[in-house]
Write an enzyme that holds these catalytic residues in place. Structure first.
Site, PDB file in Angstrom:
ATOM      1  CG  HIS A   1      65.151  20.976  52.064  1.00 48.71           C
ATOM      2  ND1 HIS A   1      64.415  19.815  52.205  1.00 48.71           N
ATOM      3  CD2 HIS A   1      65.752  21.171  53.252  1.00 48.71           C
ATOM      4  CE1 HIS A   1      64.572  19.341  53.430  1.00 48.71           C
ATOM      5  NE2 HIS A   1      65.375  20.139  54.090  1.00 48.71           N
TER       6      HIS A   1
ATOM      7  CB  SER B   1      66.761  17.926  55.836  1.00 50.02           C
ATOM      8  OG  SER B   1      65.534  18.487  56.213  1.00 50.02           O
TER       9      SER B   1
ATOM     10  CG  ASP C   1      63.152  17.751  49.830  1.00 51.54           C
ATOM     11  OD1 ASP C   1      64.167  18.237  49.292  1.00 51.54           O
ATOM     12  OD2 ASP C   1      62.886  17.870  51.042  1.00 51.54           O
TER      13      ASP C   1
END
Length: 284
Positions: free
Chosen positions: A83, A233, A136
């Site tokens: 992402h 992230s 992810d």
């Protein structure tokens, strides 16, 4: 300590390019005395495989263009979250971001420590599911190699590092408190690997995402207070000296009953056919 766009809502933890200058608010702020949501400052020499993803063109120079984390698993191979490379984050496909770099060997983002290395190629998992957050992960190939001692080994399936109760550390430059207070220097937060049953109960399937044990890993503290947050992230979760997870998603930062969810590195290895503890030197 994550890098999602709107972690407080249903977070992949990144800073969106369009909102990079606007502090992102959390619906449930972490305790005011928390640091990297329950962490502490560290020198990058303690975690030399932790890198920052940077694009000054997209995110400005206030934080050296940092918008996500990453982890070196080979001299020219970096893992991050899928992402992080989405068009909703970058404003364009990653191969069109001409100044996409990895900042390595740097504790303070605005220092001249370490190196800024251009990304040669990007590979985003085509099976990444933005609804459940499964799969992810993405792979960056660098134009210049990092030293071998800046590479971390990966924990394959069945490794005891994945056992519930195992002590771990998550690293990054993300939000310290859950209310847009971003770190300029590297931080680490001590957490523990949590059971799949606890995480399935926390995330049975909602707008936040769905916990899937075969591809995800849960870590934090049951009572909350130690966690990753926005800006983190793609960064590493390390247990017993091995990479076990990549910061991915969750609900809020440091909330009781809402632990952090990480991409399970053994699933990354299986998907990419990486059968050993270290990635191929040339990446994907």
């Amino acid at each position: 300590m994550r890098c999602r766009i709107a972690r407080a809502l249903a977070r992949p933890l990144v800073l969106a390019a369009a909102a990079a200058a606007i502090p992102l608010m959390s619906a449930a702020p972490a305790a005011a005395d928390s640091i990297v949501v329950g962490g502490f400052p560290v020198d990058v020499s303690e975690s030399p495989w932790t890198v920052a993803l940077s694009s000054r063109d997209r995110f400005g120079g206030t934080r050296a263009g940092q918008f996500c984390g990453g982890v070196a698993v080979g001299p020219t191979t970096v893992l991050t979250a899928a992402h992080c490379l989405g068009e909703d984050v970058l404003g364009a496909p990653p191969d069109r971001i001409s100044d996409l770099k990895v900042i390595a060997g740097r504790t303070a983002l605005l220092s001249d420590q370490g190196r800024e290395i251009r990304v040669r190629d990007t590979w985003v998992n085509p099976d990444y599911d933005g609804a459940s957050n499964a799969g992810d992960f993405a792979v960056l190939s660098l134009t210049e190699p990092l030293p071998q001692d800046s590479v971390v080994g990966m924990a394959a399936g069945g490794d005891p590092a994945y056992r519930p109760g195992t002590s771990a550390f998550v690293y990054g430059w993300g939000d310290l408190t859950g209310v847009g207070d971003y770190a300029l220097s590297l931080r680490a937060a001590p957490v523990q690997v949590l059971s799949d049953a606890l995480c399935e109960e926390a995330y049975p399937g909602s707008a936040d995402g769905t916990y899937l044990a075969e591809s995800m890993l849960c870590a934090g503290e049951e009572e909350g207070g130690r966690d990753a947050c926005q800006g983190d992230s793609g960064g590493p979760l390390v247990a017993q000296g091995k990479l076990v997870g990549l910061v991915s998603w969750g609900s809020g930062c440091g909330r009781a009953g809402s632990p952090g969810v990480y991409t399970r590195v053994s699933d990354v290895m299986r998907t990419l056919g990486w059968g050993t503890a270290r990635a191929p030197r040339t990446g994907v």
